[in-house]
Scaffold this motif. Sequence first.
Motif, mmCIF file in Angstrom:
data_model
loop_
_atom_site.group_PDB
_atom_site.id
_atom_site.type_symbol
_atom_site.label_atom_id
_atom_site.label_comp_id
_atom_site.label_asym_id
_atom_site.label_seq_id
_atom_site.Cartn_x
_atom_site.Cartn_y
_atom_site.Cartn_z
ATOM 1 N N ALA A 146 45.831 53.781 31.264
ATOM 2 C CA ALA A 146 44.483 53.285 31.585
ATOM 3 C C ALA A 146 44.259 51.905 30.979
ATOM 4 C CB ALA A 146 43.436 54.273 31.071
ATOM 5 N N ALA A 147 44.696 51.731 29.724
ATOM 6 C CA ALA A 147 44.493 50.432 29.071
ATOM 7 C C ALA A 147 45.269 49.343 29.791
ATOM 8 C CB ALA A 147 44.928 50.516 27.606
ATOM 9 N N THR A 148 46.505 49.655 30.200
ATOM 10 C CA THR A 148 47.312 48.646 30.891
ATOM 11 C C THR A 148 46.694 48.280 32.237
ATOM 12 O OG1 THR A 148 49.262 49.570 29.821
ATOM 13 C CG2 THR A 148 49.650 48.081 31.664
ATOM 14 N N ALA A 193 45.249 44.715 33.391
ATOM 15 C CA ALA A 193 45.767 44.035 34.591
ATOM 16 C C ALA A 193 44.630 43.616 35.509
ATOM 17 C CB ALA A 193 46.733 44.954 35.334
ATOM 18 N N THR A 194 43.583 44.420 35.540
ATOM 19 C CA THR A 194 42.466 44.149 36.437
ATOM 20 C C THR A 194 41.469 43.166 35.844
ATOM 21 O OG1 THR A 194 42.710 46.398 37.194
ATOM 22 C CG2 THR A 194 40.724 45.278 37.873
ATOM 23 N N ASN A 195 41.275 43.238 34.548
ATOM 24 C CA ASN A 195 40.226 42.426 33.935
ATOM 25 C C ASN A 195 40.727 41.165 33.242
ATOM 26 O OD1 ASN A 195 37.603 44.030 34.255
ATOM 27 N ND2 ASN A 195 39.091 45.565 33.617
ATOM 28 N N SER A 234 44.506 31.398 42.979
ATOM 29 C CA SER A 234 43.103 31.805 43.059
ATOM 30 C C SER A 234 42.660 32.546 41.806
ATOM 31 C CB SER A 234 42.909 32.706 44.274
ATOM 32 O OG SER A 234 41.634 33.294 44.230
ATOM 33 N N ARG A 235 41.416 32.309 41.433
ATOM 34 C CA ARG A 235 40.828 33.081 40.320
ATOM 35 C C ARG A 235 40.696 34.556 40.681
ATOM 36 N NH1 ARG A 235 35.419 30.141 38.720
ATOM 37 N NH2 ARG A 235 35.025 30.977 40.777
ATOM 38 N N ASP A 236 40.767 34.876 41.974
ATOM 39 C CA ASP A 236 40.654 36.278 42.399
ATOM 40 C C ASP A 236 41.977 37.024 42.288
ATOM 41 O OD1 ASP A 236 38.033 35.768 42.994
ATOM 42 O OD2 ASP A 236 38.435 35.289 45.093
ATOM 43 N N PRO A 246 46.820 41.687 39.980
ATOM 44 C CA PRO A 246 48.024 42.388 40.440
ATOM 45 C C PRO A 246 47.758 43.801 40.953
ATOM 46 C CG PRO A 246 48.012 42.189 38.051
ATOM 47 C CD PRO A 246 46.878 41.365 38.551
ATOM 48 N N LEU A 247 46.637 44.382 40.588
ATOM 49 C CA LEU A 247 46.373 45.758 40.997
ATOM 50 C C LEU A 247 45.654 45.836 42.330
ATOM 51 C CD1 LEU A 247 46.822 48.610 39.924
ATOM 52 C CD2 LEU A 247 44.513 48.540 38.994
ATOM 53 N N ARG A 248 44.687 44.940 42.537
ATOM 54 C CA ARG A 248 43.824 45.088 43.713
ATOM 55 C C ARG A 248 44.031 44.035 44.795
ATOM 56 N NH1 ARG A 248 38.236 45.951 40.549
ATOM 57 N NH2 ARG A 248 38.977 43.996 39.683
#
Lengths: 223, 245
Positions: free
Chosen positions: A22-24, A28-30, B108-110, B113-115
């Motif tokens: 979850a942390a990874t 990665a998303t934030n 891009s700032r968007d 890697p996940l989404r």
Amino acid sequence: MAKRRFRVYRWLFTIGLLGGAAATLWLATNWSWVEHPRVRAHIDVRQNGGAEEHFVIRLPRDRIVDGGREGSLPAAYPAGVSLPAAVQDAGHVEQFKLRDREGEVVGVAVRHALRDGDAEDAGWILFLPARGALMLQHAEGGGGLAGALSRAGLRPGNAWTGNLELQRTAGPVDGGRGRVVGGTREFSRHSGSYAERWRLTGMDEQGVLRGTIELETLTVIGR
Amino acid sequence: MKYLLTLLLGMLAGAVLAVAVIWFNPFVGERGAPVTPEGAVTDRWHFDLDAGATPVIAHSGERRLVRRPEAVSELWETPIRGVTSGVIVMRGEDDVIAGVASRVGAWSRDADPLRSGALYDSVWLLTLPGRGLAFVTQREDYWSLLREVAVPSAVRREAWQGSFETSPAAGPASGGAARVHGASGALDGLQGSLVARYALGAYDPRVGPTSMTAELLVSLAPSESESEPEPDAEPAGSDDAPVAD
């Protein structure tokens, strides 16, 4: 006892596994993978008139590339740049570093001009990585740069010093202004007009110009 | 102590699992059938990475990409350090020069890697002698290229050779194509879409692609309605909105 300890290990491992995953994924998303440093935008808001912004290009230091013009000015830059004659005959390709009115580099500007018979059109991209891009287009006025320099006293092959102010925009918007074709990101809903003025103080024997290009955009949100 | 080690081991395994999920994520990069332009294809252009076809590539010097010509200015100033600009000479199906394009873009700032993948935003200004000027706004997702070629090549520290075809189109037109705005001459009032397809033949981890051909498929038609905002438009009142003096 061993069975209980095994169960604890299993729980700890599972909690760690889920927490680590979850942390990874959260990271990665934030995580901010790409950052384009933002410079304060100097915008004047005109009452019922839109937002006015000034950009400046200093010649010759802000040139990135100048494709040159077949048998005309200015000279190609840098050394080694060669565009096909088919393109140079009709068009002119330039790229510059773009500064705000305070003189700080904020983006990259692209200028293309294209002759069509006696008429000439030009287009600009103002690419500001932190904000987006503005796409501009105008009809050329003043008979072109080479004609204006010639009228100002320039003789082919010679250096020239003087003061020449040339408004390059001559429509299609009233008042001799170009139009905002569109934009991306912050400028995606913008429309409006712009003026392009060249203030030249000299040119050397190699055809390298000294002076400034000023772009003044006036935009409103909505098309 | 053993409990703590077990927890840490679990966290490490979880992190590895998450990285694997990201790496093999089927929701980013190319998926399904290749993107095609909206409407009938009206123009097909191509170019490659030779100096004759791509005479100018300018960036900060920090990118793993050749700079061309050698004397071209470095885009070293902080606000433009992430920008790459270039000039491309495009040829038509008959191999005759169709026009020249300036392309300027940045990651891009968007990018996520996940989404959303490894997104690259660019704007093109096209000069088509005898026809007019046109603008292109393009977003591409290079995740597949990174995953299949660039990262393995960088990890192994050796050049890659082979055949990798990719069409990383990711917008902003519906369906993923780039958007084209005709601006002058016969192109004034035309709108449409563009899709770029790349065939990579060689990649050097120090300087990026060394052999590549690109095909541009363009569809242009008279504009039927007022243009809509780009999908990546920032909402009014965004934190990034400019600060007026």
